[in-house]
Structure formats: C-alpha cells, structure tokens
Scaffold this motif. Structure first.
Motif, mmCIF file in Angstrom:
data_model
loop_
_atom_site.group_PDB
_atom_site.id
_atom_site.type_symbol
_atom_site.label_atom_id
_atom_site.label_comp_id
_atom_site.label_asym_id
_atom_site.label_seq_id
_atom_site.Cartn_x
_atom_site.Cartn_y
_atom_site.Cartn_z
ATOM 1 N N VAL A 78 0.854 -1.190 0.000
ATOM 2 C CA VAL A 78 0.000 0.000 0.000
ATOM 3 C C VAL A 78 0.884 1.232 0.000
ATOM 4 C CG1 VAL A 78 -1.804 1.275 1.230
ATOM 5 C CG2 VAL A 78 -1.739 -1.236 1.364
ATOM 6 N N GLU A 79 0.600 2.140 -0.922
ATOM 7 C CA GLU A 79 1.306 3.423 -0.978
ATOM 8 C C GLU A 79 0.346 4.538 -0.619
ATOM 9 O OE1 GLU A 79 4.788 3.361 -4.362
ATOM 10 O OE2 GLU A 79 2.986 4.484 -4.795
ATOM 11 N N SER A 80 0.913 5.591 -0.031
ATOM 12 C CA SER A 80 0.162 6.813 0.152
ATOM 13 C C SER A 80 1.108 7.982 -0.068
ATOM 14 C CB SER A 80 -0.481 6.872 1.537
ATOM 15 O OG SER A 80 -1.469 7.882 1.542
ATOM 16 N N TYR A 81 0.541 9.169 -0.187
ATOM 17 C CA TYR A 81 1.315 10.339 -0.627
ATOM 18 C C TYR A 81 1.034 11.531 0.283
ATOM 19 C CZ TYR A 81 0.835 6.958 -4.307
ATOM 20 O OH TYR A 81 0.796 5.774 -4.990
ATOM 21 N N PRO A 82 1.344 11.392 1.570
ATOM 22 C CA PRO A 82 1.005 12.451 2.523
ATOM 23 C C PRO A 82 1.851 13.699 2.369
ATOM 24 C CG PRO A 82 2.294 10.759 3.596
ATOM 25 C CD PRO A 82 2.008 10.259 2.213
ATOM 26 N N HIS A 83 1.437 14.723 3.065
ATOM 27 C CA HIS A 83 2.169 15.983 3.119
ATOM 28 C C HIS A 83 3.341 15.805 4.074
ATOM 29 C CE1 HIS A 83 -1.094 17.982 0.959
ATOM 30 N NE2 HIS A 83 -1.856 17.143 1.627
ATOM 31 N N ASP A 84 4.517 16.193 3.625
ATOM 32 C CA ASP A 84 5.717 16.075 4.445
ATOM 33 C C ASP A 84 6.000 17.421 5.088
ATOM 34 O OD1 ASP A 84 8.102 15.481 5.654
ATOM 35 O OD2 ASP A 84 9.076 14.705 3.854
ATOM 36 N N LEU A 85 5.600 17.553 6.333
ATOM 37 C CA LEU A 85 5.770 18.802 7.070
ATOM 38 C C LEU A 85 6.969 18.744 8.008
ATOM 39 C CD1 LEU A 85 2.017 19.371 8.025
ATOM 40 C CD2 LEU A 85 3.219 20.090 5.951
ATOM 41 N N THR A 86 7.859 17.774 7.792
ATOM 42 C CA THR A 86 8.990 17.543 8.695
ATOM 43 C C THR A 86 9.802 18.798 8.950
ATOM 44 O OG1 THR A 86 9.094 15.292 7.821
ATOM 45 C CG2 THR A 86 10.963 16.038 9.115
ATOM 46 N N ASP A 87 10.139 19.537 7.906
ATOM 47 C CA ASP A 87 10.987 20.722 8.059
ATOM 48 C C ASP A 87 10.193 22.023 8.023
ATOM 49 O OD1 ASP A 87 13.267 19.115 8.171
ATOM 50 O OD2 ASP A 87 13.387 19.042 5.989
ATOM 51 N N GLN A 88 8.892 21.942 8.076
ATOM 52 C CA GLN A 88 8.052 23.139 7.960
ATOM 53 C C GLN A 88 7.777 23.727 9.340
ATOM 54 O OE1 GLN A 88 5.101 22.783 5.008
ATOM 55 N NE2 GLN A 88 3.819 24.373 5.852
ATOM 56 N N THR A 89 7.969 25.015 9.456
ATOM 57 C CA THR A 89 7.710 25.684 10.730
ATOM 58 C C THR A 89 6.343 26.364 10.751
ATOM 59 O OG1 THR A 89 8.856 27.651 9.920
ATOM 60 C CG2 THR A 89 10.148 26.087 11.212
ATOM 61 N N LYS A 90 5.825 26.679 9.579
ATOM 62 C CA LYS A 90 4.538 27.363 9.476
ATOM 63 C C LYS A 90 3.396 26.348 9.599
ATOM 64 C CE LYS A 90 2.394 30.441 6.120
ATOM 65 N NZ LYS A 90 2.572 31.037 4.807
ATOM 66 N N GLU A 130 3.805 7.521 9.557
ATOM 67 C CA GLU A 130 4.875 6.839 10.302
ATOM 68 C C GLU A 130 4.300 6.153 11.536
ATOM 69 O OE1 GLU A 130 7.627 10.093 10.811
ATOM 70 O OE2 GLU A 130 8.760 9.527 9.002
ATOM 71 N N ARG A 131 3.385 6.824 12.242
ATOM 72 C CA ARG A 131 2.733 6.209 13.411
ATOM 73 C C ARG A 131 1.950 4.959 13.015
ATOM 74 N NH1 ARG A 131 0.817 11.405 14.923
ATOM 75 N NH2 ARG A 131 -1.319 10.738 14.514
ATOM 76 N N LEU A 132 1.443 4.934 11.789
ATOM 77 C CA LEU A 132 0.657 3.800 11.305
ATOM 78 C C LEU A 132 1.526 2.699 10.703
ATOM 79 C CD1 LEU A 132 -2.296 5.805 9.745
ATOM 80 C CD2 LEU A 132 -2.376 4.360 11.777
ATOM 81 N N GLY A 133 2.853 2.860 10.776
ATOM 82 C CA GLY A 133 3.756 1.810 10.308
ATOM 83 C C GLY A 133 4.228 1.942 8.876
ATOM 84 N N PHE A 134 3.922 3.059 8.227
ATOM 85 C CA PHE A 134 4.410 3.278 6.858
ATOM 86 C C PHE A 134 5.877 3.697 6.897
ATOM 87 C CE2 PHE A 134 -0.019 3.267 5.974
ATOM 88 C CZ PHE A 134 -0.207 3.181 4.598
ATOM 89 N N THR A 135 6.587 3.389 5.831
ATOM 90 C CA THR A 135 7.985 3.756 5.678
ATOM 91 C C THR A 135 8.115 4.842 4.616
ATOM 92 O OG1 THR A 135 8.645 1.506 6.226
ATOM 93 C CG2 THR A 135 10.279 2.869 5.080
ATOM 94 N N TYR A 136 8.911 5.855 4.925
ATOM 95 C CA TYR A 136 9.192 6.928 3.963
ATOM 96 C C TYR A 136 10.025 6.340 2.826
ATOM 97 C CZ TYR A 136 11.200 11.238 2.077
ATOM 98 O OH TYR A 136 11.588 12.258 1.252
ATOM 99 N N VAL A 137 9.636 6.639 1.579
ATOM 100 C CA VAL A 137 10.361 6.144 0.415
ATOM 101 C C VAL A 137 11.138 7.268 -0.266
ATOM 102 C CG1 VAL A 137 10.175 4.991 -1.832
ATOM 103 C CG2 VAL A 137 8.677 4.292 0.069
ATOM 104 N N ARG A 138 10.432 8.363 -0.606
ATOM 105 C CA ARG A 138 11.087 9.458 -1.318
ATOM 106 C C ARG A 138 10.153 10.667 -1.350
ATOM 107 N NH1 ARG A 138 9.197 5.851 -4.965
ATOM 108 N NH2 ARG A 138 7.779 6.623 -6.555
ATOM 109 N N THR A 176 3.650 0.619 2.987
ATOM 110 C CA THR A 176 3.573 -0.436 3.995
ATOM 111 C C THR A 176 3.041 -1.676 3.299
ATOM 112 O OG1 THR A 176 2.859 -0.967 6.247
ATOM 113 C CG2 THR A 176 1.198 0.005 4.800
ATOM 114 N N THR A 177 3.254 -2.827 3.920
ATOM 115 C CA THR A 177 2.697 -4.075 3.405
ATOM 116 C C THR A 177 1.643 -4.569 4.388
ATOM 117 O OG1 THR A 177 4.749 -4.604 2.271
ATOM 118 C CG2 THR A 177 3.212 -6.419 2.650
ATOM 119 N N VAL A 178 0.459 -4.809 3.859
ATOM 120 C CA VAL A 178 -0.669 -5.252 4.676
ATOM 121 C C VAL A 178 -0.917 -6.723 4.397
ATOM 122 C CG1 VAL A 178 -3.148 -4.945 5.089
ATOM 123 C CG2 VAL A 178 -1.720 -2.958 4.637
#
Length: 195
Positions: free
Chosen positions: A143-155, A171-179, A190-192
């Motif tokens: 399973v792939e998903s394409y969330p918003h990456d706010l890691t370095d965002q301060t706003k 990440e809390r749901l067990g997904f791994t960051y790919v790119r 993630t693999t279900v």
C-alpha cells in the motif's frame, strides 16, 4: 464522543447516502470534486459538482471506487479513499513519480477527508486504519500513500489542506518513507497482510 462509538464501513451503494451527505455538507468538497480527481481521466470528469457526483456514484455502483467511511451513528464524518492503481491512476507530480518508481503498489490511499466538526480529533487516523483493514479483507498487499511532508516546515498548515494526512501520521501507522514527491508531499509504503 469516544472513538469506540465510531463505526467503519466500506463505501458501497448502501452507504452512498451517508457519503453523499458528508460531501453535500461541505459544499461538494474542494468546489465539487466529489473525490473524483484521482480516478481515470474521462470526458465526464470535471463537469461540475453534479457531473462529478454522478460519475462517483457510477464508480461506487460498479465496485470501482473504494473508501473507508467513519460513521458516527448513521452520519459519515470522514473517509479514506483507496484503490488499485488502475482505479486511481491520477497522482499529483505524476511525471516525477513515474520516473522514480520501481513498481506500482497493489493499493493506493489517495485522499482523506474529515468533517470540519471532527478535525484534529484523531478521526483521520481512524479513516486510514479503516482503509488498511478493508485492504486486508481484500487480500492485502503493498500500500502506498502520498502524505504531506511537514517535517521541516515551521509554518502551521490548515487541516483542510491536508487532503491525505501527514508523514508523521503515516509513520505512526507503520508506513515507511520512500522518497519526496513534489515540494511538499512524499511517497510512503507499507505491506498489509491479507485476511
């Protein structure tokens, strides 16, 4: 109300009225899209709120549109759209995505929407968990998903713009960051296991 009082049901012709009511309560979602954007391009797509509504309903009736609906009683308060790459081929930053992918996933989670009265209360996570459970019931897979990456965002970003949740949530749901994908999204996987 506690989370345990919510039910998760698949989007089907029987649950369509609850989904439809949720969309109507929110002015058609993003100007009437009815969460049709990720489906295949067609002459019917993008024909306004009623056209998108009719197209989405036809996909649901044919079993070509999937979502986990979070219900508070009979009222849908959130959904997480998921499907195969054939059902949901349209992605933001598609050219970059295709150039950098190794293979297509078995499933995609492309859009999550929460009723404005329930935002920032954990319902997004419930919807995504519901989608993962329904994917498991359908045989599981990558399973792939394409969330918003706010890691370095301060706003701070309004939750209404986070149409697929955040990297931290996945990440809390067990997904791994790919790119990364585009400037503010990323590919996570993630693999279900099937059940």
């Amino acid at each position: 109300m506690s989370e345990t009082s919510y039910d998760i049901k698949p989007l089907t012709p029987e649950t369509w009225p609850a989904f439809d009511d949720l969309v109507i309560r929110h002015n058609g979602i993003f100007g009437g899209c009815y969460c049709i954007w990720f489906h295949p391009d067609s002459p019917e797509r993008g024909q306004g709120r009623e056209g998108n509504r009719a197209l989405k309903k036809s996909y649901v009736e044919r079993g070509e549109a999937h979502a986990a609906l979070v219900l508070d009683g009979d009222e849908a308060i959130a959904w997480a759209e998921y499907g195969t790459p054939v059902e949901l081929p349209t992605l933001h930053h598609r050219k970059q995505y295709d150039a950098e992918k190794d293979a297509d996933p078995d499933w995609r989670i492309t859009c999550v929407f929460v009723d404005k009265r329930y935002r920032r209360s954990g319902v997004t996570e419930l919807a995504i968990r519901g989608a993962l459970d329904l994917i498991a019931e359908s045989g599981g897979g990558v399973v792939e998903s394409y969330p918003h990456d706010l890691t370095d965002q301060t706003k701070k970003v309004s939750s209404s713009f986070l149409y697929n949740g955040t990297r931290r949530l996945y990440e809390r749901l067990g997904f791994t960051y790919v790119r990364p994908k585009g400037l503010k999204n990323c590919v996570m996987t993630t693999t279900v296991p099937g059940r």
